[in-house]
Design an enzyme around this catalytic site. Sequence first.
Site, PDB file in Angstrom:
ATOM      1  CB  THR A 125      -0.911   0.033   1.251  1.00 43.01           C
ATOM      2  OG1 THR A 125      -1.546   1.310   1.358  1.00 43.01           O
ATOM      3  CG2 THR A 125      -0.109  -0.198   2.525  1.00 43.01           C
ATOM      4  CE1 TYR A 148      -3.744  -1.769   5.722  1.00 40.41           C
ATOM      5  CE2 TYR A 148      -3.380   0.431   4.825  1.00 40.41           C
ATOM      6  CZ  TYR A 148      -3.620  -0.915   4.631  1.00 40.41           C
ATOM      7  OH  TYR A 148      -3.720  -1.418   3.359  1.00 40.41           O
TER       8      TYR A 148
END
Length: 318
Positions: A125, A148
């Site tokens: 990501t 995250y």
Amino acid sequence: MKVLVTGAAGFIGSHLCQRLLADGHEVVGVDMFLFKEWEHFKQYHIQDFIQHPNFKLVNGNLLELDLQELLEGIEVIFHQAAIAGVRNSWGTNFRQYVELNILMTQRLLEACKDLPLKKFVYASTSSIYGITDGRTSEDKPALPISPYGTSKLAGEHLVRMYHLGFGLPATSLRYFTVYGPRQRPDMAFHKFLKVVLKDEPISLFGDGQQTRDFTYVSDAVEANILAMNHTEHGNAFNIGGAERSSVNQVLTLMEAVTGKKIKIDYQPRQPGDPLHTWADISLARQKLGYNPKITLLEGIQNEWDYIKKMYHYLEALY
């Protein structure tokens, strides 16, 4: 080829399974259906291919499944499974991110290290980068600003270590804000279009000037297919979209697509959300032949059509 897709009933994973089946591959899909309140969405995602003769769905947790049995005959692995979301990764929730993004990835890699795989493609990501200024290339230091992002960076490091230590033929793809049909209910475009459908106000964190490199889901899937066939290993690529835009510009496009005036309820910016993301995809263009095609207007139209159809279906069903 026989292919394993983790997170197979999820957003990108379901599209990837469908593409692989269309290309003639045998697909084993794994999904643990973590959030029961989202299960009906996932069932809707896979209804178009769940009965395909070359598809097998395994409902289970990769931390508990017999991986030797699961990986029997597998030639390529697309590791899409993860718990996502920047805002929910703080506090005690982080334990789940450690388990599902780090420990689960390590257990899968350990089971793969001696297998004759053609490719292991890891879904990373843009959140690994943190605060950015201008175009972000793969050589920018990874300094995530959310738990995250930290968990996904740890997974990416594990992939690299298993490549270096055991020769695992791995590639990581750093997705930049993927959108389109089958988005999770907690993702921005899905939330926005759902409340527009109901003529309710949109809750917007920040002033809408934040910008993102929006990547349509079919472009992200194409990147996975290109990575699968790429003969170099141990690398990471930015996967961005055909257009970069501010959230305010997105809302203007949504008004044009839906024909509705959007009401906005402004909320404070949230910790861990960068103001801007901008993918330098020159390496993916050069090495993979990656070329995103879907414009924001086309992509939002497709997602709007999906939102209307899906919620009509779910309302009739439940």
